[in-house]
Design a protein around this motif. Structure first.
Motif, PDB file in Angstrom:
ATOM      1  N   TYR A 236     -18.942  27.853  30.091  1.00 38.92           N
ATOM      2  CA  TYR A 236     -19.090  28.930  29.111  1.00 38.92           C
ATOM      3  C   TYR A 236     -19.494  30.262  29.743  1.00 38.92           C
ATOM      4  O   TYR A 236     -19.695  31.241  29.021  1.00 38.92           O
ATOM      5  CB  TYR A 236     -20.147  28.547  28.063  1.00 38.92           C
TER       6      TYR A 236
ATOM      7  N   ALA B  96     -24.861  27.358  19.356  1.00 33.52           N
ATOM      8  CA  ALA B  96     -23.820  27.350  18.320  1.00 33.52           C
ATOM      9  C   ALA B  96     -23.437  28.761  17.884  1.00 33.52           C
ATOM     10  O   ALA B  96     -22.244  29.094  17.781  1.00 33.52           O
ATOM     11  CB  ALA B  96     -24.291  26.530  17.119  1.00 33.52           C
ATOM     12  N   ARG B  97     -24.416  29.620  17.624  1.00 27.81           N
ATOM     13  CA  ARG B  97     -24.099  30.971  17.153  1.00 27.81           C
ATOM     14  C   ARG B  97     -23.431  31.782  18.256  1.00 27.81           C
ATOM     15  O   ARG B  97     -22.453  32.502  18.010  1.00 27.81           O
ATOM     16  CB  ARG B  97     -25.370  31.666  16.682  1.00 27.81           C
ATOM     17  N   ARG B  98     -23.944  31.636  19.476  1.00 32.45           N
ATOM     18  CA  ARG B  98     -23.381  32.412  20.584  1.00 32.45           C
ATOM     19  C   ARG B  98     -21.936  32.010  20.853  1.00 32.45           C
ATOM     20  O   ARG B  98     -21.073  32.852  21.116  1.00 32.45           O
ATOM     21  CB  ARG B  98     -24.222  32.216  21.843  1.00 32.45           C
ATOM     22  N   LEU B  99     -21.637  30.707  20.798  1.00 34.54           N
ATOM     23  CA  LEU B  99     -20.293  30.221  21.122  1.00 34.54           C
ATOM     24  C   LEU B  99     -19.384  30.111  19.894  1.00 34.54           C
ATOM     25  O   LEU B  99     -18.186  29.839  20.039  1.00 34.54           O
ATOM     26  CB  LEU B  99     -20.397  28.849  21.802  1.00 34.54           C
ATOM     27  N   ARG B 100     -19.987  30.277  18.715  1.00 38.09           N
ATOM     28  CA  ARG B 100     -19.235  30.178  17.464  1.00 38.09           C
ATOM     29  C   ARG B 100     -18.516  28.840  17.361  1.00 38.09           C
ATOM     30  O   ARG B 100     -17.325  28.754  17.038  1.00 38.09           O
ATOM     31  CB  ARG B 100     -18.245  31.341  17.340  1.00 38.09           C
ATOM     32  N   LYS B 101     -19.269  27.810  17.650  1.00 39.49           N
ATOM     33  CA  LYS B 101     -18.758  26.445  17.536  1.00 39.49           C
ATOM     34  C   LYS B 101     -19.805  25.585  16.858  1.00 39.49           C
ATOM     35  O   LYS B 101     -20.999  25.913  16.858  1.00 39.49           O
ATOM     36  CB  LYS B 101     -18.467  25.857  18.924  1.00 39.49           C
ATOM     37  N   ALA B 102     -19.348  24.457  16.316  1.00 43.40           N
ATOM     38  CA  ALA B 102     -20.278  23.505  15.721  1.00 43.40           C
ATOM     39  C   ALA B 102     -21.106  22.844  16.829  1.00 43.40           C
ATOM     40  O   ALA B 102     -20.591  22.574  17.922  1.00 43.40           O
ATOM     41  CB  ALA B 102     -19.523  22.438  14.940  1.00 43.40           C
TER      42      ALA B 102
END
Length: 672
Positions: A21, A52-58
């Motif tokens: 990442y 989760a918020r930084r990567l915009r994933k669950a």
């Protein structure tokens, strides 16, 4: 120990985050937790939730990606992504236990910490016997020292001796005004009486004498002046009183396995002009200035943050403006330095900022047999070859909560002269007072009258100044005597000297555990029966758990002729089914895993300075073992491999709980 595995896991997760990442944030927190049950893994981390918020994933998707990319990690057999987004980590259980018992494999190297830390604790006024309140300071301070050393910190242990304070002056006044005793007479008393106890009673009498006529305080002031300026014969009498009482204090603390490396004497700070050097620095940096008007005119003062006034401050002037109320007197208008100034000079030396050092002399022999050093300003007593003292990277001052204002000023002084880093690394380890439970007060002869206000309070306060206090040695003696009765009942066949040694070990455990098992911010009411309980949350309960573990192996030797080493030797080739919980029983492994958390707990208590956490950890571990002891038989177990794995778990538990007790200065007796 579990932290090396934590660190390996964190290192690998960071590497994955950087590779997959492009997240190389060294400040990113990767918490490692212990799941609530072993079916969920042995360790776990919610790092995916934080990303989760930084990567915009669950979180679940992130956890799955991390788990797939982690690759092999020594000591870990698998990492799984849980449906809720946690990463669950499963350890190689047999390898974990065998390595920690020295039977196979190697352990990760412990971290190396090179920065010296000074811990100053005890600091009893050398004018009378130690009392119960001093024991809390020393027990907390000594446990901190042991915890820091456990985690690899080089630690220097200091005990500050206020030999030029008003308390010593008061005892000198008592000798001269009441007893008509000079130095020769004081020496005779020291040889024929319990000198620290004698001074205890004399000090209380002097306090009452002052209360009868405030003009008598002028005698104290004159005596204090003579002590500070070395005027004879007052100075020599004061020095003898302080020296003799300090030696009594050292004997008292040695009973609790408490030791020091250096005694720093306030008189040496004065005679070696430490304050003059510190004062120059404070003036040059503008940290202090000469007040030319108002009620503090002629005083050197330091501007301070909002803080409550203390008894050492001049009387408040209702007409004074707000500016004056935010100034602390460091040097009075008559040129005498306040206690704040002397403490600033001492702290500058601790932090290696003074540019000046003490001379040093051997004072006594430490518990380990090496030299207990003391500062000196007398070059005829100084020894050229001595350890390097002072100049620490970090400092802990163990002083009760009433000294919070002073400690705040010390930090502010360091920052004001341009040493913010040193200020940040100065920690005031504060704690609340010690009182007595009503039952213990009654047993010790301090019960308040039944119809008094004191009798309605939840505890009985004590006061050394008024002579209403429990001397530390009296308390220790009473606890040991009560422990002796229990040992006599349980082990009547043992010789009396051995029973006495066991009772002393139990008594010391009772006192030390009680003094740290409560939050340091809580006033504690010492209760002898609670401290000595073999069943409750107490030092003897933890000792008994280790003794019970030892008894298992003694009985194996007696019944089956199997010693501990031969019992464990075949484990590296034994089937791991039982420790792996193949049949769904994870109790053995749970005991091992919990025992391994000692280093994690030590890190937590050093970070928070809440040693109640350490006490509760030890209690919980002992409870877990006792439950295991009753449900998982070793002596009567017929399955050979099961017996060996159970024995290995008990050996590791015993090792870790013994280490935990050692952190409190508590030894395990051979029997109880």
């Amino acid at each position: 120990m579990i932290l090396p595995l934590h660190n390996q896991l964190k290192t690998r997760v960071r590497a994955v985050l950087a590779e997959r990442y492009e997240i190389s944030d060294p400040g990113l927190n990767i918490p490692v937790e212990t799941p609530p049950n072993r079916t969920l893994g042995d360790l776990g981390t919610p790092v995916a939730f934080d990303l989760a918020r930084r990567l915009r994933k669950a979180p679940r998707a992130i956890a799955q990606e991390i788990a797939t990319a982690l690759g092999p990690i020594p000591g870990i057999i698998k990492v799984e992504a849980a449906p809720n987004g946690y990463l669950n980590v499963f350890l190689d259980r047999p390898a974990f236990l065998l390595a920690r018992l020295g039977l196979a494999g190697t352990l990760p190297a412990a971290p190396t910490r090179l920065d010296k830390t000074i811990v100053e604790h005890t600091a009893i006024n050398p004018n009378k016997a130690a009392h119960i309140g001093h024991l809390r300071n020393s027990a907390l301070g000594d446990t901190l020292v042991r915890a820091l050393r456990f985690r690899g910190n080089p630690v220097e242990v200091q005990n500050y001796i206020d030999d030029t304070g008003v308390q010593v002056a008061d005892v000198v006044v008592g000798f001269r005004e009441f007893e008509k005793i000079d130095l020769a007479g004081a020496r005779h008393l020291a040889e024929t009486t319990r000198f620290d106890y004698y001074c205890w009673d004399l000090y209380a009498r002097v306090t009452e004498w002052y209360a009868g006529d405030k003009q008598r305080l002028q005698i104290r002031a004159a005596t204090l002046h003579d002590i500070e300026h070395g005027v004879e014969p007052t100075a020599s009498l004061a020095a003898f009183i302080a020296d003799t009482v300090v030696r009594a204090h050292l004997k008292t603390m040695a009973r609790l396995n408490i030791d020091y490396q250096l005694l720093t004497w306030e008189g040496d700070i004065l005679r070696l002009k430490f304050w003059a050097r510190a004062f120059d620095v404070l003036k040059q940096t503008g940290a202090v200035f000469l007040q030319t008007e108002g009620r503090l005119a002629g005083c050197w003062v330091m501007k301070i943050d909002d803080a409550p006034a203390t008894d050492a401050d001049p009387p408040a002037d209702p007409a004074a403006d707000d500016v004056e109320e935010r100034e602390k007197v460091i040097v009075r208008s008559n040129g005498t330095v306040t206690y704040v100034g002397k403490d600033m000079a001492y702290q500058f030396w601790k932090s290696g900022l003074l540019g000046h050092d003490f001379h040093y002399r051997p004072f006594a022999t430490r518990l380990a047999g090496d030299i207990l050093w003391a500062t000196t300003s007398d070059t005829s007593l100084a020894v050229a070859e001595h350890p390097a003292f002072g100049a620490a990277a970090a400092t802990y001052n163990v002083i009760d909560v009433r000294q919070a204002y002073l400690q705040k000023l010390l930090k502010q002084a360091l920052a004001a002269i341009g040493h913010q880093a040193e200020a940040d690394r100065l920690t005031h380890f504060s704690y609340e007072m010690v009182a007595l439970s009503h039952a213990t007060a009654k047993e010790l002869g301090f019960a308040p009258p039944p119809d008094s206000d004191e009798a309605k309070r939840p505890f009985v306060e004590v006061s050394g100044r008024k002579g209403l206090g429990v001397k530390a040695d009296d308390l220790i003696d009473r606890v040991i005597d009560k422990a002796m009765k229990e040992v006599d009942r349980r082990q009547p066949e043992l010789p009396e000297p051995e029973r006495r040694r066991i009772a002393e070990a139990i008594g010391i455990a009772a006192v030390r555990y009680f003094l740290i098992k409560y939050s340091r911010t809580k006033v504690i009411a010492f209760d002898i029966d609670e401290a000595l309980s073999f069943e409750g949350e107490s030092g003897p309960y933890l000792q008994y758990a280790v003794v019970r573990a030892n008894n298992i192996f003694q009985k194996l030797q007696d019944r089956l002729g199997i010693d501990e080493a031969s019992l464990l030797a075949p484990l590296p080739t034994a089937r791991p089914d039982f420790i792996n919980g193949t049949d769904g029983d994870h109790e053995l492994w749970a005991l091992v895993l919990e025992a391994s958390r000692l280093d994690e707990v030590v890190e937590q208590v050093v970070r928070t300075l809440e040693f109640a956490v350490l006490a509760k950890y030890g209690f919980g571990l002992a409870q877990m073992f006792n439950a295991f002891y009753h449900r998982a038989q070793i002596l009567n177990e017929e399955r050979d491999e099961v017996r060996r794995w159970r024995a290995a778990a008990v050996v590791y538990f015993r090792m870790q709980l013994t280490r935990m007790l050692d952190l409190m200065g508590v030894a395990v007796p051979p029997r109880m």
